[in-house]
Design an enzyme around this catalytic site. Structure first.
Site, PDB file in Angstrom:
ATOM      1  N   CYS A  33      45.541  -4.340  34.660  1.00 18.27           N
ATOM      2  CA  CYS A  33      44.336  -4.215  35.714  1.00 18.27           C
ATOM      3  C   CYS A  33      43.756  -5.372  35.844  1.00 18.27           C
ATOM      4  O   CYS A  33      44.132  -6.626  35.534  1.00 18.27           O
ATOM      5  CB  CYS A  33      43.366  -3.236  34.656  1.00 18.27           C
ATOM      6  SG  CYS A  33      42.948  -3.984  33.271  1.00 18.27           S
ATOM      7  N   CYS A  92      52.046   0.843  28.152  1.00 22.38           N
ATOM      8  CA  CYS A  92      50.528   0.699  27.984  1.00 22.38           C
ATOM      9  C   CYS A  92      49.977   0.355  29.275  1.00 22.38           C
ATOM     10  O   CYS A  92      48.504   0.177  29.275  1.00 22.38           O
ATOM     11  CB  CYS A  92      50.367  -0.157  26.886  1.00 22.38           C
ATOM     12  SG  CYS A  92      51.424   0.227  25.196  1.00 22.38           S
ATOM     13  N   ASP A 104      49.872  -2.829  30.599  1.00 22.56           N
ATOM     14  CA  ASP A 104      49.817  -4.155  30.925  1.00 22.56           C
ATOM     15  C   ASP A 104      50.782  -4.858  30.058  1.00 22.56           C
ATOM     16  O   ASP A 104      51.307  -4.808  28.857  1.00 22.56           O
ATOM     17  CB  ASP A 104      48.424  -4.819  30.628  1.00 22.56           C
ATOM     18  CG  ASP A 104      47.626  -4.204  29.346  1.00 22.56           C
ATOM     19  OD1 ASP A 104      46.528  -4.034  29.552  1.00 22.56           O
ATOM     20  OD2 ASP A 104      48.093  -3.662  28.493  1.00 22.56           O
ATOM     21  N   CYS A 108      42.139  -6.309  26.787  1.00 23.71           N
ATOM     22  CA  CYS A 108      42.849  -7.197  27.573  1.00 23.71           C
ATOM     23  C   CYS A 108      42.920  -8.549  27.360  1.00 23.71           C
ATOM     24  O   CYS A 108      43.663  -9.655  27.471  1.00 23.71           O
ATOM     25  CB  CYS A 108      42.263  -7.182  29.102  1.00 23.71           C
ATOM     26  SG  CYS A 108      42.517  -5.478  29.877  1.00 23.71           S
TER      27      CYS A 108
END
Ligand code: PLP
Lengths: 404, 126
Positions: free
Chosen positions: B63, B37, B39, B106
């Site tokens: 990221c 995915c 992360d 995130c």
């Protein structure tokens, strides 16, 4: 040295100052601004002459007849004209087309459109090096195959296909062969007297010409016919209507003329820069080249830095203008379809970077890039839990991840 | 993509990067996300006898926004009780970092990391 360093020559190139200089002579009242289709006065005649000269220079680079060059707005249009134009003209003979999974979207999407219109398309899968073999094409041929479209050089991984051999196969089977040569023209020798290629797409902005102009080569012997996609004043022998943009065409012509003169030397110089870059990064652990190193254009290096996520990598390399293999514009990361077609897993595809070098790249810039890459890959791996796990000898494919 | 100044600051100067020994009984570990995915976050908390988070460390593959989210929560959880830490919401994180909509995941992952670490602590204690 100016920052950021431009290492994205496969996306586009700056216009060569010699080209820009020439283009400026075809715009204003003092210049040669006429409509090349105007037959009744010298403004038109002079513009037409400029277009003829450019057409000759373009044909010259690929050893074609100038009457085989049809100007378009770029290679996207040239690819559309070739693929849809053939399909519509010869669709009664058959409805099968062969292409590959690693083509540019400007080939894949017209094919998708034709599928909606009742054509069948076979998308060949390259080997892990990115190469399509002649045997594969041969095995996919059918009685109703009318067109094969395979690119010369891939825009992401720089891999060179054997268009000479595929051309022989197509000609022997009376199937039309289109080649997207956007990334190869002016970088590799192309001889259309030798090659059995019927249609070839070019773009000016990848070889130091302006954006918004390209051309489709349409063979005269044996004669290839096309259904026009743009109707109007019947320009370009009816294959593409629209007033010819003299300044753009002159720019493209000058870019192609310069490429012919400087191609051999330039390619050696760029290859040396590519090797310099690769030698500067290859000793890091877990660094992989994507695509064949043997069959590859000089200016391309596509590398995966394992255990480093692509977007943070691009952020870390902010002083380098490069392309990332993952299009992280949405919540779900989409890894490059080209790298996927090579069988690269998603993680390696996500961590890939395309470096592409060109006419104005210097050794100093490459050395600086090497320094930045080494420093930042180290930093991001220090921060990466995956790197730790790799170092502990954990097989990441066996871990049960908490998907969310 | 344009990042906020706060994301860039955390990305360039991440706070509390590192690891504690996993088998230390006072250490709780939360590992969330998946490589496919894009992360993976590892959050570790050092917890006192009285249930206060004394220290926190992270490692993140992801990221810039993922790195910034995890860096931020290590600062936030320090000195908090487990209940207080568990009350941190992803919306607090995304607001603090001015994350754009496509990067909200995130902050959700960072919230998940805190919860996973606390769960790990509870199962260690049990
Ligand atoms: C291989 C290839 N084909 C086609 C195109 C499209 O060319 P243009 O930008 O001239 O439409 C590009 C460039 O983006 C390319 O790299």
């Amino acid at each position: 040295m100016k920052l950021p360093i431009y290492l994205d020559y496969s996306a586009t190139t700056p216009v060569d100052p010699r080209v820009a200089e020439k283009m400026m002579q075809y715009l204003t009242l003092d210049g040669n601004f006429g409509n090349p289709a105007s037959r009744s006065h010298r403004f038109g005649w002079q513009a037409e002459e400029a277009v003829d000269i450019a057409r000759n220079d373009i044909a010259d680079l690929v050893n074609a007849d100038p009457r085989e060059i049809v100007f378009t707005s770029g290679a996207t249009e040239a690819n559309n004209l070739a693929i849809k134009g053939i399909a519509e003209f010869y669709g009664k003979k058959g409805k099968h087309i062969i292409t590959s999974k690693t083509e540019h979207k400007a080939v894949l999407d017209p094919c998708r459109q034709l599928e909606r219109d009742g054509f069948e398309v076979t998308y060949l899968e390259p080997d892990t090096d990115g190469i399509i073999s002649v045997e594969q094409v041969k095995a996919a041929l059918r009685d109703d195959t009318i067109l094969v479209s395979i690119m010369h050089v891939n825009n992401e991984i720089g891999v060179i296909q054997d268009i000479a051999a595929i051309g022989e196969l197509c000609r022997a089977n009376k199937i039309y062969f289109h080649v997207d040569a956007v990334q190869s023209v002016g970088k590799l020798p192309i001889d259309l007297q030798e090659l059995k290629v019927d249609l070839m797409s070019f773009s000016a902005h990848k070889i130091y010409g302006p954006k918004g102009i390209g051309a489709l080569y349409v063979r005269r012997k044996p004669r290839i016919r096309l259904e026009a996609q743009m109707h109007g004043g019947g320009h370009e022998r009816g294959m593409r209507s629209g007033t010819l943009p003299t300044h753009q065409i002159v720019g493209m012509g000058e870019a192609f003329r310069i490429a012919k003169l400087e191609m051999a030397e330039e390619s050696d110089r760029i290859l040396a820069l590519r090797e310099r870059l690769w030698n500067g990064v290859k000793d890091m652990e877990e660094v992989y080249i994507n695509g064949s190193m043997e069959h590859r254009i000089a200016g391309n290096l596509n590398v995966s830095f394992n255990y480093v996520e692509g977007e943070s990598l691009v952020m870390a390399l902010k002083d380098l203008a490069v392309s990332s293999g993952s299009a992280c514009t949405s919540a779900s990361l989409e890894p490059s379809y080209v790298l996927r077609a090579l069988g690269r897993d998603d993680e390696l595809a996500h961590s890939s970077i395309r470096f592409s070098m060109g006419r104005f790249t210097t050794a100093e810039e490459i050395d600086y890039a090497i320094e930045i890459i080494n420093k930042n890959i180290g930093r991001l791996r220090e921060m990466s839990p995956l790197w730790d796990m790799f170092k502990e000898g954990i097989d990441l494919s066996k871990v049960e991840w908490a998907h969310h | 993509m344009a990042y906020s100044d706060k994301v860039i600051d955390h990305y360039e100067n991440p706070r509390n990067v590192g690891s504690f020994a996993k088998d230390d009984p006072t250490v709780a570990t939360g590992l969330v996300g998946a490589p496919a995915c894009g992360d993976v976050m590892k959050l570790q908390l050092k917890i006192s006898d009285t249930g206060i988070i004394e220290d926190a460390k992270f490692k993140t593959y992801g990221c810039g926004s993922a790195i910034a989210s995890s860096s931020l929560i290590t600062e936030w959880v320090k000195g908090k009780s487990l209940e207080e830490a568990a009350a941190i919401k992803n919306t607090d994180i995304s607001a603090e970092l001015a994350l754009p909509p496509v990067k909200i995941h995130c902050s959700i992952l960072a919230e998940d990391a805190i919860k996973a670490a606390i769960d790990d602590y509870k199962s260690k204690k049990a």
